[in-house]
Design a protein around this motif. Structure first.
Motif, PDB file in Angstrom:
ATOM      1  N   ALA B 476      -1.429 -36.289 -21.480  1.00 21.70           N
ATOM      2  CA  ALA B 476      -0.465 -36.979 -22.596  1.00 21.70           C
ATOM      3  C   ALA B 476      -0.475 -35.934 -24.033  1.00 21.70           C
ATOM      4  N   LEU B 477      -1.610 -35.393 -24.259  1.00 23.73           N
ATOM      5  CA  LEU B 477      -1.508 -34.218 -25.390  1.00 23.73           C
ATOM      6  C   LEU B 477      -0.591 -33.252 -25.172  1.00 23.73           C
ATOM      7  N   LEU B 478      -0.707 -32.709 -23.801  1.00 24.17           N
ATOM      8  CA  LEU B 478      -0.112 -31.337 -23.497  1.00 24.17           C
ATOM      9  C   LEU B 478       1.661 -31.785 -23.511  1.00 24.17           C
ATOM     10  N   ARG B 479       1.786 -33.093 -22.910  1.00 23.21           N
ATOM     11  CA  ARG B 479       3.016 -33.595 -22.990  1.00 23.21           C
ATOM     12  C   ARG B 479       3.772 -33.615 -24.454  1.00 23.21           C
ATOM     13  N   ALA B 480       2.963 -34.284 -25.184  1.00 21.95           N
ATOM     14  CA  ALA B 480       3.318 -34.338 -26.592  1.00 21.95           C
ATOM     15  C   ALA B 480       3.679 -33.006 -27.494  1.00 21.95           C
ATOM     16  N   LEU B 481       2.795 -32.122 -26.892  1.00 20.95           N
ATOM     17  CA  LEU B 481       3.088 -30.557 -27.469  1.00 20.95           C
ATOM     18  C   LEU B 481       4.232 -30.084 -26.657  1.00 20.95           C
ATOM     19  N   GLY B 482       4.657 -30.683 -25.861  1.00 20.02           N
ATOM     20  CA  GLY B 482       6.065 -30.117 -25.100  1.00 20.02           C
ATOM     21  C   GLY B 482       5.745 -29.291 -23.993  1.00 20.02           C
ATOM     22  N   VAL B 483       4.643 -29.148 -23.631  1.00 22.57           N
ATOM     23  CA  VAL B 483       4.079 -28.500 -22.249  1.00 22.57           C
ATOM     24  C   VAL B 483       4.320 -29.406 -21.082  1.00 22.57           C
ATOM     25  N   ARG B 484       5.284 -28.956 -20.395  1.00 24.12           N
ATOM     26  CA  ARG B 484       5.928 -29.430 -19.121  1.00 24.12           C
ATOM     27  C   ARG B 484       5.826 -29.004 -17.838  1.00 24.12           C
ATOM     28  N   ARG B 485       5.616 -29.347 -16.714  1.00 23.95           N
ATOM     29  CA  ARG B 485       5.729 -28.825 -15.553  1.00 23.95           C
ATOM     30  C   ARG B 485       6.397 -29.623 -14.167  1.00 23.95           C
ATOM     31  N   GLN B 486       7.353 -28.657 -13.582  1.00 22.87           N
ATOM     32  CA  GLN B 486       7.811 -29.536 -12.529  1.00 22.87           C
ATOM     33  C   GLN B 486       7.067 -29.722 -11.106  1.00 22.87           C
ATOM     34  N   PRO B 487       6.838 -30.896 -10.771  1.00 26.83           N
ATOM     35  CA  PRO B 487       5.987 -30.798  -9.738  1.00 26.83           C
ATOM     36  C   PRO B 487       6.397 -29.987  -8.609  1.00 26.83           C
ATOM     37  N   SER B 488       5.564 -29.313  -7.746  1.00 26.29           N
ATOM     38  CA  SER B 488       6.054 -28.486  -6.854  1.00 26.29           C
ATOM     39  C   SER B 488       6.909 -28.927  -5.693  1.00 26.29           C
ATOM     40  N   TYR B 489       6.662 -30.244  -5.535  1.00 26.74           N
ATOM     41  CA  TYR B 489       7.629 -31.157  -4.419  1.00 26.74           C
ATOM     42  C   TYR B 489       7.713 -32.446  -4.686  1.00 26.74           C
ATOM     43  N   GLY B 490       8.676 -33.304  -4.105  1.00 25.38           N
ATOM     44  CA  GLY B 490       8.745 -34.567  -4.268  1.00 25.38           C
ATOM     45  C   GLY B 490       7.673 -35.534  -3.442  1.00 25.38           C
TER      46      GLY B 490
END
Lengths: 75, 506
Positions: B476-490
């Motif tokens: 949650a903290l990293l998200r709030a700081l704007g760190v995002r990651r695309q999951p490698s697959y759905g």
């Protein structure tokens, strides 16, 4: 399209947790069955009931149409 | 005490042991595949249907822990030892919720180990390596426990323990290297038959000899038949913790991934509880031994009571049969454990960090060598360390492997967990668990937590909760700081078969 399984039925799987992780429900010797204390046979019965619950959930979650085996994906 | 060698007993034991050795070597030809590939050697080519998977997993999960340690605990601590029943009841819902999805994504993407999954899911070879090392470290004392189970049976027959164990192990090492997972799978079918016969005879014949179930439970001290309220929290936390960690062990994951379909895994969650009945009956042998007035041996303590019970009441040849059942029952999981630890080492440590350019053939060869090293390591462990510690290290292993739950089980359901937060959670969980174990001197795996009002519970659970808080809070903290990651697959990768499995990630 991916068919989503009926995930609501997964909630049934919480029942064995409640039934077996709360010892006051079964922490006694009587009634015995053939000499076996209640504590022991109660848990053995729950092995069977849990298998029945899992079979139910498995059946509920299989896709209704087709053979169901996800052999060929969405093709 | 001077033990005597009984010829007929030893003959039956030797014939059965020799028989499974032949089966172990012949297994290389069963459902023939290219054993120079890790998927074939270490996963049986993912070709085992519902029934084969069922007895493979039964042979894999019900170990010397079940046959030796659980009745010993019932003998020593009464109903507390029966925590193994809630444990092996609620483990099946856990399996059902997680393992079919893990099977599917592994089939689709060519994973052989949990670390393969972690590596791609989190795009983090580091987290994969940490999960892999945790698995290997947790498995060695578990393998040692299997050898201990064999040792207890051999000792009861009065033959030289160290020499016999070494012979049994050389045989095990060779047939595992030759046949891979196929050997313990075929032997598991024999093991299950031997164990069922032994246990059914025990629970029918022994009560007849002892004077019936009513008599047996009359002669067990009443305090042993139920749980004193002060042990309630230890009991349920042990059961819950064990149910959560059992399928994080590499050998459980190997057994599951060798299935041929997702449906086979789902069905197994529903039919495996059959073995828990067996476990419940075996646990009762602890009470039988109490009623029969069996004395724990000096060398092995309460762990000797099941072999001693068989020795005292079974006719010689059948006692040999029963000891072979226990020994083979321990050999099968030991083989699967060493294969699975070797899979992890070869793919997630050797191939990842040491020789990334190595071929698939090399990967399989490394696994064969490592599986032998691990077995000898466990054998050295058992011959060197005071045996009582083996049981303690085994529960320590469970508390450690439990800390990989967010990275493996939760990542099956949730794609949004951040890799660094999950690594931090793992570090906190492992660090705290290790601290607690050291503080307890590895003598027990319960701990009295001051901040919980001196609640005495399984010590792996509070670290797991801290681990989860760090993993979720950190994400949650990293998200709030704007760190995002695309999951490698759905999510589809977890649900449906793709037309062809892709090449394994390297």
């Amino acid at each position: 399209m991916v068919r989503r399984p009926n995930n609501w039925s997964l909630w049934l799987l919480l029942i064995p947790f409640v039934a077996t992780l709360v010892p006051p429900f079964y922490n006694r010797v009587n009634p015995t069955i053939g000499g076996l204390p209640f504590f022991d046979w109660y848990l053995l019965v729950w092995v069977v009931v849990t298998a029945a619950i899992l079979t139910t959930v498995y059946t509920l979650r299989r896709p209704r149409s087709g053979p169901g085996e996800n052999r060929t994906g969405q093709a | 005490m001077i033990a005597t060698i009984k010829a007929s007993q030893l003959a039956v034991f030797a014939i059965l042991f020799g028989g499974i050795t032949v089966v172990g070597f012949a297994a290389a030809r069963w459902r023939r595949g290219n054993l120079a590939e890790l998927t074939e050697w270490g996963l049986g080519g993912r070709r085992f249907g519902t029934f084969v998977t069922w007895y493979l997993l039964g042979g894999d999960l019900y170990t010397a822990y079940t046959f030796v340690a659980v009745p010993a605990l019932v003998f020593g601590k009464g109903a507390f030892g029966l925590f193994a029943l809630p444990y092996t009841i609620i483990v099946f819902p856990v399996i059902y919720v997680v393992m079919p999805k893990l099977w599917q994504v592994s089939r689709n993407r060519g994973y052989v180990t949990a670390s393969d999954f972690v590596k791609e899911r989190f795009d983090s070879p580091l987290l994969a390596g940490l999960v892999g090392i945790t698995g290997i470290v947790a498995l060695i004392p578990y393998i040692a426990l299997q050898i201990y189970g064999i040792e207890v049976s051999i000792a009861e027959m009065g033959i030289p323990v160290d020499a016999s164990l070494t012979v049994a192990f050389v045989v095990l090492v060779i047939f595992t290297a030759v046949s891979g997972l196929r050997a313990p799978t075929l032997i598991a079918a024999i093991k299950d038959t031997l164990i069922w016969i032994t246990v059914l005879v025990a629970v029918i014949y022994l009560p007849i000899r002892l004077g019936g179930y009513g008599f047996i439970f009359h002669h067990v001290p009443a305090a042993q038949l139920t749980l004193p309220p002060k042990l309630f929290n230890g009991y349920w936390t042990y059961a819950l913790g064990s149910a959560l960690f059992l399928f994080l062990y590499p050998h459980s994951i190997t057994g599951t991934l060798s299935a041929s379909s997702k449906r086979a895994v789902e069905r197994n969650a529903a039919i495996l509880p059959f073995y828990s009945i067996l476990l419940g009956l075996i646990a009762l042998l602890g009470y039988f031994a109490l009623a029969a007035g069996i004395h724990p041996s000096k060398a092995y303590g309460a762990n000797s009571i099941v072999p001693a019970l068989f020795e005292k009441f079974f006719p010689g040849p059948f006692a040999g049969f029963a000891f072979a059942a226990i020994s083979i029952g321990a050999l099968v999981p030991a083989a699967i454990m060493s294969v699975s630890a070797a899979n992890v080492f070869s793919r997630n440590i050797w191939h990842q960090y040491i020789r990334p350019q190595g071929s698939a053939r090399e990967e399989a060869n490394v696994a064969k060598v490592v599986s032998a090293i691990i077995k000898f390591g466990a054998l050295a462990f058992i011959l060197a360390v005071t045996t009582q510690y083996v049981l303690y290290f085994q529960t320590a292993g469970g508390a450690w492997i439990l800390q990989t739950l967010p990275a493996v089980f939760l990542a099956v359901w949730f794609g949004w967990m951040d890799r660094w937060a999950t690594i931090a959670g793992w570090a906190v969980g492992i660090g705290w668990t290790t601290y607690l174990l050291v503080e307890e001197g590895f003598k027990t795996s319960t701990y009295s937590f001051g901040f919980l009002g001196h609640l005495t519970i399984f010590l792996g659970l509070p670290p797991l909760i801290a681990n989860l808080i760090v993993a979720f809070g950190g994400t949650a903290l990293l998200r709030a700081l704007g760190v995002r990651r695309q999951p490698s697959y759905g999510p589809a990768e977890f649900e449906v078969d793709r037309p062809a499995a892709v090449a394994p990630p390297s």
